[in-house]
Design a protein around this motif. Structure first.
Motif, mmCIF file in Angstrom:
data_model
loop_
_atom_site.group_PDB
_atom_site.id
_atom_site.type_symbol
_atom_site.label_atom_id
_atom_site.label_comp_id
_atom_site.label_asym_id
_atom_site.label_seq_id
_atom_site.Cartn_x
_atom_site.Cartn_y
_atom_site.Cartn_z
ATOM 1 N N LEU A 53 -66.411 3.644 -65.826
ATOM 2 C CA LEU A 53 -66.521 5.001 -66.345
ATOM 3 C C LEU A 53 -65.246 5.773 -65.656
ATOM 4 N N LYS A 54 -65.037 7.030 -66.274
ATOM 5 C CA LYS A 54 -63.770 7.844 -65.690
ATOM 6 C C LYS A 54 -63.983 8.148 -64.454
ATOM 7 N N ASN A 55 -63.033 7.849 -63.519
ATOM 8 C CA ASN A 55 -63.177 8.367 -62.051
ATOM 9 C C ASN A 55 -64.272 7.424 -61.632
ATOM 10 N N GLY A 56 -64.222 6.035 -61.662
ATOM 11 C CA GLY A 56 -65.276 5.141 -61.369
ATOM 12 C C GLY A 56 -65.132 4.702 -59.963
ATOM 13 N N GLN A 82 -73.585 12.917 -63.845
ATOM 14 C CA GLN A 82 -72.088 12.939 -63.833
ATOM 15 C C GLN A 82 -71.541 11.507 -64.711
ATOM 16 N N ILE A 83 -72.534 10.426 -64.734
ATOM 17 C CA ILE A 83 -72.197 9.448 -65.636
ATOM 18 C C ILE A 83 -72.060 9.784 -67.181
ATOM 19 N N GLN A 108 -71.672 12.675 -68.406
ATOM 20 C CA GLN A 108 -70.444 13.432 -68.406
ATOM 21 C C GLN A 108 -69.141 12.527 -68.439
ATOM 22 N N SER A 109 -68.943 11.741 -67.655
ATOM 23 C CA SER A 109 -67.854 10.709 -67.737
ATOM 24 C C SER A 109 -67.700 9.865 -68.973
ATOM 25 N N MET A 110 -69.037 9.868 -69.606
ATOM 26 C CA MET A 110 -69.177 9.174 -70.854
ATOM 27 C C MET A 110 -68.809 10.158 -72.153
ATOM 28 N N TRP A 117 -71.409 7.159 -55.316
ATOM 29 C CA TRP A 117 -70.264 7.450 -56.498
ATOM 30 C C TRP A 117 -70.496 9.171 -56.410
ATOM 31 N N HIS A 118 -69.185 9.677 -56.457
ATOM 32 C CA HIS A 118 -69.059 11.211 -56.648
ATOM 33 C C HIS A 118 -69.965 11.692 -55.512
#
Length: 148
Positions: free
Chosen positions: A20-23, A68-69, A71-73, A136-137
């Protein structure tokens, strides 16, 4: 389970989140939980295990982490249907990776997903489950493994 088996679940969830982005993900030290009350968050995806091993693997996470996952997708629709699909996908991915390690006699079911607290206890009360806490986050989720 031995340490090598536990590491399979840790590696699987780490790999999932690192894609993921910002994983950036933090995994706490796994611990045993006495199954008097299950560890459950807002959304949960459960995979039943049969074959040489009996039990289940589930992923449970707060709504905000799942949003948030998504969103990152790049997914903008964060309705319940997508949250259910996502929590089931994560659980299925982790159980599927474990199946690669344990072999073809490690049979996994399709995900069963729900929100909130279950009406029934998920575990036999006289046993323990392994809890792998994920951060995460600034949100905490968990992979829970119960195998006989």
């Amino acid at each position: 389970m031995v340490e090598k088996d536990i590491q399979i679940f840790i590696d699987s969830v780490t790999h999932y989140f690192n894609q993921l982005k910002n994983g950036d993900i933090t995994i706490d030290t796994p611990y045993l939980n006495v199954n008097h009350s299950p560890i459950i968050s807002d959304y949960t995806g459960v995979i039943g295990i049969s074959g040489n091993n009996q039990g289940l693997v589930y992923f449970t996470a707060p709504k905000l982490l799942l949003e948030q996952i998504l969103q990152s997708m790049g997914e903008t629709d964060r309705n319940d249907s997508n949250l259910f699909d996502l929590v089931g996908e994560v659980a299925n991915t982790i159980a599927g990776n474990a199946r690669n390690h344990f072999g073809p006699a490690f049979n996994i079911s399709v995900p069963f997903v729900f929100s909130g607290q279950p009406n029934a206890v998920l575990f036999p009360k006289n046993n323990h489950s392994l809890i792998i806490s994920i951060n995460w986050h600034d949100q905490q989720a968990a992979i829970v493994v119960y195998l006989q």
